[in-house]
Write a protein that holds these residues in place. Structure first.
Motif, short mmCIF file in Angstrom:
data_model
loop_
_atom_site.label_atom_id
_atom_site.label_comp_id
_atom_site.label_asym_id
_atom_site.label_seq_id
_atom_site.Cartn_x
_atom_site.Cartn_y
_atom_site.Cartn_z
N HIS A 28 0.86 -1.18 0.00
CA HIS A 28 0.00 0.00 0.00
C HIS A 28 0.90 1.23 0.00
CE1 HIS A 28 -3.23 2.71 1.40
NE2 HIS A 28 -4.00 1.85 0.74
N ASP A 29 1.15 1.76 -1.19
CA ASP A 29 2.12 2.85 -1.34
C ASP A 29 1.73 4.12 -0.61
OD1 ASP A 29 3.77 1.27 -2.86
OD2 ASP A 29 2.85 1.89 -4.77
N ALA A 30 0.44 4.46 -0.61
CA ALA A 30 0.00 5.69 0.05
C ALA A 30 0.24 5.62 1.55
CB ALA A 30 -1.47 5.96 -0.24
N GLU A 31 -0.06 4.48 2.16
CA GLU A 31 0.16 4.32 3.60
C GLU A 31 1.64 4.38 3.92
OE1 GLU A 31 -0.48 3.97 7.54
OE2 GLU A 31 -2.04 4.19 6.03
N ARG A 32 2.45 3.77 3.08
CA ARG A 32 3.90 3.79 3.30
C ARG A 32 4.44 5.22 3.20
NH1 ARG A 32 6.14 1.52 -1.06
NH2 ARG A 32 7.37 3.32 -1.58
N ALA A 33 3.93 5.98 2.24
CA ALA A 33 4.38 7.36 2.06
C ALA A 33 3.98 8.23 3.26
CB ALA A 33 3.79 7.94 0.79
N ARG A 34 2.77 8.05 3.77
CA ARG A 34 2.35 8.80 4.96
C ARG A 34 3.21 8.43 6.16
NH1 ARG A 34 -2.91 7.99 2.83
NH2 ARG A 34 -3.12 6.05 4.00
N ALA A 35 3.52 7.17 6.29
CA ALA A 35 4.34 6.71 7.41
C ALA A 35 5.76 7.25 7.30
CB ALA A 35 4.36 5.18 7.46
N GLU A 36 6.30 7.32 6.09
CA GLU A 36 7.64 7.89 5.90
C GLU A 36 7.65 9.35 6.33
OE1 GLU A 36 9.46 7.43 2.06
OE2 GLU A 36 8.90 5.32 1.97
N ALA A 37 6.59 10.08 5.98
CA ALA A 37 6.50 11.49 6.36
C ALA A 37 6.40 11.62 7.88
CB ALA A 37 5.30 12.14 5.69
N GLU A 38 5.62 10.76 8.50
CA GLU A 38 5.47 10.78 9.95
C GLU A 38 6.80 10.49 10.64
OE1 GLU A 38 3.15 8.05 13.19
OE2 GLU A 38 2.05 8.59 11.38
N ARG A 39 7.54 9.53 10.12
CA ARG A 39 8.84 9.17 10.69
C ARG A 39 9.84 10.31 10.50
NH1 ARG A 39 13.26 6.80 8.63
NH2 ARG A 39 12.19 6.20 6.73
N ALA A 40 9.81 10.94 9.33
CA ALA A 40 10.72 12.05 9.07
C ALA A 40 10.44 13.22 10.02
CB ALA A 40 10.60 12.50 7.63
N LYS A 41 9.17 13.48 10.28
CA LYS A 41 8.80 14.54 11.21
C LYS A 41 9.31 14.23 12.61
CE LYS A 41 4.66 16.84 12.96
NZ LYS A 41 3.19 16.87 12.92
N ALA A 42 9.15 12.98 13.03
CA ALA A 42 9.63 12.57 14.35
C ALA A 42 11.15 12.66 14.41
CB ALA A 42 9.16 11.16 14.67
N ASP A 43 11.83 12.28 13.33
CA ASP A 43 13.29 12.38 13.29
C ASP A 43 13.75 13.83 13.45
OD1 ASP A 43 13.87 9.69 13.03
OD2 ASP A 43 13.97 9.75 10.84
N ALA A 44 13.04 14.74 12.80
CA ALA A 44 13.39 16.16 12.88
C ALA A 44 13.21 16.68 14.30
CB ALA A 44 12.56 16.97 11.90
N LYS A 45 12.11 16.31 14.93
CA LYS A 45 11.88 16.74 16.31
C LYS A 45 12.93 16.16 17.24
CE LYS A 45 6.92 17.59 16.15
NZ LYS A 45 5.63 17.21 16.74
N LEU A 46 13.29 14.92 17.02
CA LEU A 46 14.31 14.28 17.85
C LEU A 46 15.67 14.94 17.65
CD1 LEU A 46 14.54 12.02 19.90
CD2 LEU A 46 15.03 10.46 18.04
N ALA A 47 15.97 15.33 16.43
CA ALA A 47 17.23 16.03 16.16
C ALA A 47 17.26 17.37 16.88
CB ALA A 47 17.40 16.23 14.66
N GLY A 48 16.12 18.03 16.96
CA GLY A 48 16.03 19.28 17.70
C GLY A 48 16.33 19.07 19.18
N VAL A 49 15.82 18.00 19.72
CA VAL A 49 16.08 17.67 21.13
C VAL A 49 17.57 17.44 21.34
CG1 VAL A 49 15.72 15.93 22.92
CG2 VAL A 49 13.80 16.70 21.54
#
Length: 57
Positions: A28-49
């Motif tokens: 399911h490509d759309a679900e995978r793409a949304r999950a990648e975006a969610e993970r990238a957002k979390a990575d960015a927040k974690l990098a800020g920490v």
């Protein structure tokens, strides 16, 4: 930053990772793409920490 916030950020990262794996497993490509975006957002927040913690030293 409190340990609770750090734990939330790490949990969000792994939540995105598991959703991404589920999207890949079900082809399911759309679900995978949304999950990648969610993970990238979390990575960015974690990098800020990490950056804030590094500046405190």
């Amino acid at each position: 930053m409190s340990a609770g916030k750090m734990t939330e950020r790490i949990a969000a990262k792994f939540k995105g990772k598991t959703k991404e794996a589920a999207g890949t497993a079900t082809d399911h490509d759309a679900e995978r793409a949304r999950a990648e975006a969610e993970r990238a957002k979390a990575d960015a927040k974690l990098a800020g920490v990490h950056a804030r913690n590094a500046l405190r030293l």
